[in-house]
Enzyme design. Structure first.
Site, PDB file in Angstrom:
ATOM      1  N   HIS A  64       1.124  -1.011   0.000  1.00  0.00           N
ATOM      2  CA  HIS A  64       0.034  -0.049   0.025  1.00  0.00           C
ATOM      3  C   HIS A  64       1.253   1.419   0.145  1.00  0.00           C
ATOM      4  O   HIS A  64       1.696   1.343   0.948  1.00  0.00           O
ATOM      5  CB  HIS A  64      -1.302  -0.479   1.171  1.00  0.00           C
ATOM      6  CG  HIS A  64      -1.895  -1.571   1.196  1.00  0.00           C
ATOM      7  ND1 HIS A  64      -2.966  -1.140   0.828  1.00  0.00           N
ATOM      8  CD2 HIS A  64      -1.680  -2.345   1.713  1.00  0.00           C
ATOM      9  CE1 HIS A  64      -3.689  -2.545   0.747  1.00  0.00           C
ATOM     10  NE2 HIS A  64      -3.123  -3.199   1.434  1.00  0.00           N
ATOM     11  N   ASN A  96      -6.261   0.925  -3.236  1.00  0.00           N
ATOM     12  CA  ASN A  96      -7.505   1.100  -2.243  1.00  0.00           C
ATOM     13  C   ASN A  96      -6.987   2.758  -1.756  1.00  0.00           C
ATOM     14  O   ASN A  96      -6.294   3.029  -0.636  1.00  0.00           O
ATOM     15  CB  ASN A  96      -7.830  -0.109  -0.843  1.00  0.00           C
ATOM     16  CG  ASN A  96      -6.065   0.253  -0.146  1.00  0.00           C
ATOM     17  OD1 ASN A  96      -5.251   0.209  -0.547  1.00  0.00           O
ATOM     18  ND2 ASN A  96      -6.532   0.387   1.020  1.00  0.00           N
ATOM     19  N   ASP A 154      -8.184  -5.038  -2.202  1.00  0.00           N
ATOM     20  CA  ASP A 154      -8.485  -4.962  -1.017  1.00  0.00           C
ATOM     21  C   ASP A 154      -7.818  -4.136  -0.156  1.00  0.00           C
ATOM     22  O   ASP A 154      -8.196  -2.959  -0.033  1.00  0.00           O
ATOM     23  CB  ASP A 154      -6.673  -5.505  -2.045  1.00  0.00           C
ATOM     24  CG  ASP A 154      -5.757  -6.284  -0.031  1.00  0.00           C
ATOM     25  OD1 ASP A 154      -6.065  -6.788   0.201  1.00  0.00           O
ATOM     26  OD2 ASP A 154      -4.628  -5.115   0.800  1.00  0.00           O
ATOM     27  N   HIS A 234      -2.906 -13.250   1.335  1.00  0.00           N
ATOM     28  CA  HIS A 234      -2.709 -12.661   2.751  1.00  0.00           C
ATOM     29  C   HIS A 234      -2.997 -13.994   3.259  1.00  0.00           C
ATOM     30  O   HIS A 234      -3.806 -13.274   4.482  1.00  0.00           O
ATOM     31  CB  HIS A 234      -2.128 -11.305   3.603  1.00  0.00           C
ATOM     32  CG  HIS A 234      -3.892 -10.121   3.291  1.00  0.00           C
ATOM     33  ND1 HIS A 234      -5.407 -11.069   3.344  1.00  0.00           N
ATOM     34  CD2 HIS A 234      -3.985  -9.396   3.060  1.00  0.00           C
ATOM     35  CE1 HIS A 234      -5.595 -10.140   2.626  1.00  0.00           C
ATOM     36  NE2 HIS A 234      -4.604  -8.876   3.048  1.00  0.00           N
ATOM     37  N   ASP A 307       2.057  -7.035   1.637  1.00  0.00           N
ATOM     38  CA  ASP A 307       1.727  -5.765   2.988  1.00  0.00           C
ATOM     39  C   ASP A 307       1.370  -4.840   3.647  1.00  0.00           C
ATOM     40  O   ASP A 307       0.671  -4.575   4.327  1.00  0.00           O
ATOM     41  CB  ASP A 307      -0.194  -6.926   3.605  1.00  0.00           C
ATOM     42  CG  ASP A 307      -1.833  -5.843   3.911  1.00  0.00           C
ATOM     43  OD1 ASP A 307      -1.764  -5.428   3.103  1.00  0.00           O
ATOM     44  OD2 ASP A 307      -2.027  -6.608   4.027  1.00  0.00           O
ATOM     45  N   PRO A 325      -5.726  -1.353  11.075  1.00  0.00           N
ATOM     46  CA  PRO A 325      -5.718  -2.533  10.656  1.00  0.00           C
ATOM     47  C   PRO A 325      -3.973  -2.104   9.728  1.00  0.00           C
ATOM     48  O   PRO A 325      -4.035  -1.959   8.508  1.00  0.00           O
ATOM     49  CB  PRO A 325      -6.378  -3.309  10.282  1.00  0.00           C
ATOM     50  CG  PRO A 325      -7.070  -3.022   9.455  1.00  0.00           C
ATOM     51  CD  PRO A 325      -7.263  -1.209   9.728  1.00  0.00           C
TER      52      PRO A 325
END
Ligand SMILES: [Zn+2]
Length: 434
Positions: A64, A96, A154, A234, A307, A325
């Site tokens: 990300h 995202n 995701d 994941h 991730d 998270p």
């Protein structure tokens, strides 16, 4: 460009079965010689790689980078810096962002910004559904033409099975695939920590593992029935691994990735009640960790993906419910995978496969390889050098990781991309007394 001689390193390259001590000459960015004991020659820069492994650099299919829209957490530049410091020269970033990467101009924005920075290859994914809302499919063909390497929502699971089925078939017809964040939100609800002894003892809202497992099973069945590929993001539980093993045995075109944190950290990270342990899917029990480690060894899990999920300090200081998270991972993947080598779950060749060769192949990218004539795209790392994770060594804008203050072993010394050194470790060697 200067001529470089990499001396004394142990080369590991699964692509051409290299596993021995050899020197490498790089001229004008290209590998021109791979031989034993090449003596230094005039006008060359010598890199002493004794005690080091030289391997093709790494590919992360799940990071990300928060750009556009949340660049206070990370941007393409700091994400790229963090990547090359971790030995990665290809980073696939998640859609995202704000706005979500659901139209071609946004795909092009990420690619162009990545190229402008030029430290590594930054490749965007496209959203499966518009706004990642799970309802209306995006124009995947246009996104793919613009450069999206695969499709995912995701962060948000694709809840509607009919939409998932259509998306998988659509992506397959374009020669690509859907990667799903598997989580049945009706089951996970307000859960925060893995449902087990730790959550119960601490009184944290439990998140049952079947939230992940049931959707992994659904996606595997859709793949068996449609023959379309699906990729499980994941993966984190023993049962989820067993489901993927079953689906593979049934001939499904299913692949799975595991994160460094799910390979290394348990739900006991919650013991100090700090949200640095909050991640989705949650940190599991030791039995699950053992299962994902062995699955990486047996190839039920295909590769490692970080991730990498940066969040600002003030966000991670929020209460358990409001805190987002995620944890960062680009600089920890290598030392954690090397820990599995030291503990005999995998060998060093498999370590390079799961960080480099396999993820590259998954997106149809020719894996970097140490061969005469190739442009140098490689990493030199000391597999045993200890280092303490401190904020000043983290290149990401965000420092959210439970690993702060801990010692890891395995350090990237140099990263080469497009024939050039894009990262060089300048810190002093630290000594480890434990
Ligand atoms: Zn996810």
């Amino acid at each position: 460009m200067e001529t470089i001689l990499i001396k004394g390193g142990h080369i590991i390259d699964p692509q051409n079965n290299l596993n021995s001590e050899l020197d490498i000459v790089i001229e004008k960015g290209k590998i021109t010689k791979i031989e034993k004991n090449i003596p230094p020659f005039p006008n060359c820069k010598v890199i002493d790689a004794s005690d080091c492994i030289v391997s093709p650099s790494f590919t992360d299919l799940h990071a990300h980078l928060r750009d556009p829209g949340q660049t206070y957490k990370e941007d393409i530049k700091t994400g790229s810096l963090s990547a090359v410091a971790g030995g990665f020269t290809t980073v696939v970033c998640m859609p995202n962002t704000i706005p979500a990467i659901d139209e071609p101009s946004l795909v092009r924005y990420v690619i162009e910004k990545g190229e402008e920075i030029g430290l590594c290859r930054v490749l965007p994914t496209g959203a499966v559904t518009k706004g990642r809302k799970g309802q209306q499919l995006t124009e995947m063909a246009l996104l793919k033409d613009a450069g999206a390497v695969y499709f995912t929502d995701d962060g948000a699971p694709i809840i509607d099975s009919n939409i998932m089925r259509k998306a998988m078939e659509y992506a397959a017809s374009l020669g690509t695939f859907i990667a799903n964040h598997c989580e049945d939100t009706a089951l996970s609800k307000d859960g925060i920590a893995h449902e087990g002894e730790i959550a119960a003892a601490l009184g944290l809202p439990p998140l049952p593992p079947e939230a992940e497992e049931s959707m992994v099973a659904r996606d595997c069945i859709l793949s068996i029935r449609t023959q379309a590929p699906v990729h499980i993001c994941h993966i984190s539980t023993k049962l989820a691994v067993e489901i993927v093993a079953w689906a593979k045995a049934m001939g499904a075109n299913v692949t799975a990735e595991v994160t460094p944190h799910h390979l290394y950290l348990c739900d006991d990270e919650w013991l100090d009640f700090h949200c640095k342990a909050k991640v989705s899917p949650p940190l599991r029990e030791f039995e699950d960790i053992e299962a994902v480690r062995w699955a990486l060894s047996s190839k039920i899990i295909d590769f490692v993906a970080t991730d990498h999920a940066p969040h600002a300090h003030h966000e991670k200081m929020l209460d358990h419910w409001s805190c987002p998270p995620g944890m960062i991972g680009l600089q920890f993947a290598l030392p954690i995978v090397l820990e599995l080598v030291r503990k005999d779950y995998i060998n060093i060749v498999r370590a390079v496969e799961v960080l480099s060769t396999e993820p590259s192949k998954k997106i149809g990218l020719k894996p970097p390889s140490i061969q005469k004539g190739n442009t140098a795209e490689l990493v030199i790392f000391n597999p045993n050098e200890p280092w303490e994770v401190t904020e000043d060594k983290i290149f990401s804008k965000s420092k959210n990781t439970p690993l702060l203050g801990r010692k890891l072993r395995g350090k990237v010394k140099y990263t080469f991309y497009k024939g050039k050194i894009v990262y060089q470790d300048s810190s002093k060697q630290e000594f480890c007394y434990d």
